[in-house]
Design an enzyme around this catalytic site. Structure first.
Site, PDB file in Angstrom:
ATOM      1  N   GLN A   9       2.671  -0.629  -7.421  1.00  0.00           N
ATOM      2  CA  GLN A   9       3.813  -0.288  -8.134  1.00  0.00           C
ATOM      3  C   GLN A   9       3.565   0.790  -8.775  1.00  0.00           C
ATOM      4  OE1 GLN A   9       5.765  -3.711 -10.124  1.00  0.00           O
ATOM      5  NE2 GLN A   9       7.175  -2.117 -10.777  1.00  0.00           N
ATOM      6  N   SER A  88      -3.671  -4.829  -6.714  1.00  0.00           N
ATOM      7  CA  SER A  88      -2.423  -5.071  -7.295  1.00  0.00           C
ATOM      8  C   SER A  88      -1.464  -5.794  -6.260  1.00  0.00           C
ATOM      9  CB  SER A  88      -1.775  -4.657  -8.417  1.00  0.00           C
ATOM     10  OG  SER A  88      -0.605  -5.364  -9.685  1.00  0.00           O
ATOM     11  N   LEU A  89       0.139  -5.314  -6.401  1.00  0.00           N
ATOM     12  CA  LEU A  89       0.774  -5.465  -5.268  1.00  0.00           C
ATOM     13  C   LEU A  89       0.092  -5.024  -3.893  1.00  0.00           C
ATOM     14  CD1 LEU A  89       3.901  -5.733  -3.849  1.00  0.00           C
ATOM     15  CD2 LEU A  89       4.202  -3.538  -4.791  1.00  0.00           C
ATOM     16  N   ARG A 113       8.242 -12.636  -6.426  1.00  0.00           N
ATOM     17  CA  ARG A 113       6.691 -11.523  -6.953  1.00  0.00           C
ATOM     18  C   ARG A 113       8.051 -10.943  -7.700  1.00  0.00           C
ATOM     19  NH1 ARG A 113       3.041  -7.495  -7.738  1.00  0.00           N
ATOM     20  NH2 ARG A 113       0.355  -8.290  -8.226  1.00  0.00           N
ATOM     21  N   HIS A 199      -0.477  -8.229 -14.530  1.00  0.00           N
ATOM     22  CA  HIS A 199      -1.876  -8.559 -15.548  1.00  0.00           C
ATOM     23  C   HIS A 199      -2.490  -9.428 -17.131  1.00  0.00           C
ATOM     24  CE1 HIS A 199      -2.153  -7.899 -10.902  1.00  0.00           C
ATOM     25  NE2 HIS A 199      -1.540  -7.018 -11.722  1.00  0.00           N
ATOM     26  N   GLN A 248      -3.977 -13.989  -9.423  1.00  0.00           N
ATOM     27  CA  GLN A 248      -3.785 -12.444  -9.877  1.00  0.00           C
ATOM     28  C   GLN A 248      -3.038 -12.222 -10.582  1.00  0.00           C
ATOM     29  OE1 GLN A 248      -1.466  -9.388  -8.106  1.00  0.00           O
ATOM     30  NE2 GLN A 248      -3.077  -8.869  -6.409  1.00  0.00           N
TER      31      GLN A 248
END
Length: 300
Positions: A9, A88-89, A113, A199, A248
């Site tokens: 993102q 991440s994503l 998500r 996170h 995660q």
């Protein structure tokens, strides 16, 4: 050896994917399938929307995922990774690109998500800050001290590259940590324009919601090694991959360690597959001084 990496993102931009849609029949088919799955025309926002519309988490995450995965599909035989990783994503994009997740399942998980994170941001406000020019261990120590002394959680969230680390947590904790980090010698400690503590433990409600979606989704053995954020290590077992993906949301993204492990395993050519150039910049800093490593954009 070739490594393909997928951004997260923040890499989105208006117009992303439009050239793929117009020039590649398989891309058009997948984008239209995505519109049907999501129940709204995400392509209208991606191609011709406003920045405000695109930056909504429920739009941003599937948009970045679609651009990344469809780019890989349109590469055809040129997409031959020895290993993959995502920031991440981007980890979900990587898993889908190498067949660990089917396209439809990957998109549904990404949307689940995004919705879980957006809901969590509204009920458990938080923020993040980029810390530039300070050693990781100093940042870790100060975050731990602020959390203990104030009761407001703040942790290192994204280990992006040497000299660049993003912290995450309650706004009060992040702001207090920024002041101490600047006093400790950080070149910059900049609170980011985000409404969530990604996170960090504050994402626990989103993690629980996403966990149910992950558990209900079939994961396959990937076509090549997948490096994951939670430990920076290589994984191929579908159950391990599932557990790491579940962990995660509240765990740190160990990107520097992940890239170094990919290089140690033989990666010499990195290709960023998706919008933007953020990962190219990070990997360039991680591999600085290593003449064997090149970093470029993946092109169709």
């Amino acid at each position: 050896m070739k490594a393909f990496v997928f951004p997260g993102q923040g890499s989105q931009f208006i117009g992303m994917g439009k050239d793929l849609y117009e020039n590649h029949p398989v891309a058009k088919e997948l984008f239209e399938q995505a519109n049907d799955i999501l129940g709204f025309r995400i392509t209208d926002i991606m191609f011709n929307g406003t920045d405000e519309e695109l930056k909504q988490t429920r739009v941003t995450q599937p948009a970045v995922f679609l651009h990344s995965v469809i780019t890989a599909v349109c590469m055809g035989d040129a997409f031959q990774p020895a290993m993959v990783g995502g920031h991440s994503l981007g980890e979900m994009s990587a898993l889908t690109a190498v067949g660990c997740l089917d396209f439809a399942d990957g998109l549904k998980l990404v949307y689940a998500r995004a919705m879980a994170m957006q809901k969590c941001c509204e009920s458990v406000p938080g923020t993040m800050a980029a810390i530039i020019g300070l050693a990781d261990d100093v940042i870790e120590k100060i975050c731990a001290e602020v959390t203990e002394e104030t009761g407001h959680v703040v942790i290192p969230a994204n280990y992006n590259c040497p000299g660049q680390l993003v912290i995450s947590g309650a706004r009060e904790g992040v702001e207090a940590a920024c002041e101490r980090l600047k006093a400790a010698g950080a070149k910059r400690a900049l609170v980011l324009p985000v409404s969530g503590a990604f996170h960090s433990p504050l994402m626990q409600p989103a993690k629980e919601e996403l966990g149910a979606a992950i558990a209900a989704t079939e994961f396959h053995t990937p076509k090549c090694a997948v490096y994951q954020n939670v430990d920076g290590k290589m994984h191929t077992d579908p159950e391990e991959i599932k557990q790491n993906l579940f962990a995660q949301l509240t765990a740190s993204v160990r990107w520097t360690e992940e890239v170094n492990n990919m290089i140690a395993a033989g990666a010499t050519e990195f290709f960023e597959c998706g919008p933007g150039k953020a990962l190219q910049g990070m990997i360039g800093k991680i591999a600085r001084g290593n003449a064997d490593v090149t970093v470029t954009a993946a092109t169709v």
